[in-house]
Scaffold this motif. Structure first.
Motif, PDB file in Angstrom:
ATOM      1  N   ASN A  40       0.854  -1.181   0.000  1.00 12.95           N
ATOM      2  CA  ASN A  40       0.000   0.000   0.000  1.00 12.95           C
ATOM      3  C   ASN A  40       0.895   1.239   0.000  1.00 12.95           C
ATOM      4  O   ASN A  40       1.489   1.599   1.000  1.00 12.95           O
ATOM      5  CB  ASN A  40      -0.910  -0.044   1.240  1.00 12.95           C
ATOM      6  CG  ASN A  40      -1.931   1.072   1.241  1.00 12.95           C
ATOM      7  OD1 ASN A  40      -1.760   2.089   0.550  1.00 12.95           O
ATOM      8  ND2 ASN A  40      -2.989   0.902   2.022  1.00 12.95           N
ATOM      9  N   SER A  42       0.270   4.278   0.028  1.00 14.73           N
ATOM     10  CA  SER A  42      -0.072   5.416   0.889  1.00 14.73           C
ATOM     11  C   SER A  42       0.471   5.216   2.304  1.00 14.73           C
ATOM     12  O   SER A  42       0.404   6.125   3.119  1.00 14.73           O
ATOM     13  CB  SER A  42      -1.587   5.669   0.891  1.00 14.73           C
ATOM     14  OG  SER A  42      -2.265   4.495   1.234  1.00 14.73           O
ATOM     15  N   THR A  43       1.016   4.027   2.571  1.00 16.38           N
ATOM     16  CA  THR A  43       1.592   3.794   3.905  1.00 16.38           C
ATOM     17  C   THR A  43       3.119   3.932   3.910  1.00 16.38           C
ATOM     18  O   THR A  43       3.768   3.584   4.887  1.00 16.38           O
ATOM     19  CB  THR A  43       1.212   2.391   4.435  1.00 16.38           C
ATOM     20  OG1 THR A  43       1.822   1.414   3.584  1.00 16.38           O
ATOM     21  CG2 THR A  43      -0.284   2.176   4.457  1.00 16.38           C
TER      22      THR A  43
HETATM   23  C1  LIG Z   1      -3.930   1.961   2.225  1.00 18.68           C
HETATM   24  O1  LIG Z   1      -3.649   2.618   3.438  1.00 18.68           O
HETATM   25  C2  LIG Z   1      -4.509   3.712   3.709  1.00 18.68           C
HETATM   26  C3  LIG Z   1      -3.977   4.433   4.932  1.00 18.68           C
HETATM   27  O2  LIG Z   1      -3.662   3.530   5.978  1.00 18.68           O
HETATM   28  C4  LIG Z   1      -5.930   3.198   3.873  1.00 18.68           C
HETATM   29  O3  LIG Z   1      -6.808   4.279   4.128  1.00 18.68           O
HETATM   30  C5  LIG Z   1      -6.347   2.494   2.593  1.00 18.68           C
HETATM   31  O4  LIG Z   1      -7.615   1.907   2.748  1.00 18.68           O
HETATM   32  C6  LIG Z   1      -5.345   1.415   2.234  1.00 18.68           C
HETATM   33  N1  LIG Z   1      -5.664   0.905   0.914  1.00 18.68           N
HETATM   34  C7  LIG Z   1      -5.751  -0.388   0.671  1.00 18.68           C
HETATM   35  C8  LIG Z   1      -6.076  -0.765  -0.738  1.00 18.68           C
HETATM   36  O5  LIG Z   1      -5.600  -1.246   1.518  1.00 18.68           O
END
Ligand SMILES: *[C@@H]1O[C@H](CO)[C@@H](O)[C@H](O)[C@H]1NC(C)=O
Length: 221
Positions: A40, A42-43
């Protein structure tokens, strides 16, 4: 007598050309470490402190080292990427800045590409589902000291309909060093022209040794 000498030189030259690739230190597939993706994006860890932490993964990158060229135990670092179905976005940055090369050693030697840059950013179709990349220094880039390098492989989702557009939209400024700057320095995507293999003193030596051993081996037959 002269004829024999001439023949020996031609033979030696042919062997040199034939073996120049195989004789270079190449990693054994079992020595390749596995790429451990941060799935992920965004992490990603965006804290610059992660660069100096032992298991830090700044922006999802992983760290390895190109040994000092005169190090007797110098290795050829290799990384295996699995699950490569569609496209792969490859990014590499060294510390200190040096010209680093990356080569997919899974593909047939005749068609594989060697990319050498100071910062590598290359988004390409997956050569195979499992790909092993070997890292090396270009020419004399690592002749002064060992060189740390950060590498990252991001795989496009096989469901992506336009992977070239996916590549185009990748952030090509996201190197670990960019975490130090509040305002990212724009880095244009480096051209990924295949570059000729530089010959360092070490490589020349191993090449000569290789050819020499082959000649002895043939002579003994
Ligand atoms: C990725 O991480 C973000 C922040 O922790 C979260 O909001 C999001 O749902 C995650 N996306 C997936 C595809 O797991």
């Amino acid at each position: 007598m002269m004829r024999g000498l001439h023949l020996a030189f031609v033979l030696l030259f042919t062997i040199l050309v034939l073996y120049s690739k195989d004789c270079e230190a190449q990693c054994a597939p079992e020595d390749a470490k596995a790429w451990d993706p941060v799935r992920n994006e965004s992490t990603y860890d965006r804290d610059p402190a992660s660069i100096n932490q032992p298991d830090g993964r700044p922006l999802g990158y992983q760290l390895d080292t190109l040994d000092y060229i005169n190090d007797a135990n110098a290795r050829s670092p290799c990384v295996t990427v699995t699950g490569c179905i569609n496209y792969v976005d490859i990014m590499v940055e060294t510390d200190p800045l040096a010209r680093i090369c990356i080569e997919d050693i899974t593909t047939d030697a005749a068609t594989r590409e060697l990319i050498c840059q100071e910062r590598i950013s290359s988004c390409v179709p997956c050569p195979s589902e499992e790909v092993t990349y070997q890292f090396s220094c270009q020419g004399s880039s690592c002749d002064q000291s060992a060189v740390n390098f950060w590498f990252r492989f991001v795989l496009s989702d096989p469901a992506v309909l336009d992977p070239e557009l996916w590549c185009f939209n990748r952030n090509t400024d996201e190197y670990p060093s960019s975490l130090y700057n509040n305002v990212p320095v724009p880095v244009t995507r480096a051209k990924t022209m295949p570059t000729g293999r530089g010959t360092s003193l070490g490589a020349t030596f191993s090449l000569t040794l290789c050819a020499f051993l082959t000649v002895i081996f043939i002579a003994r037959q």
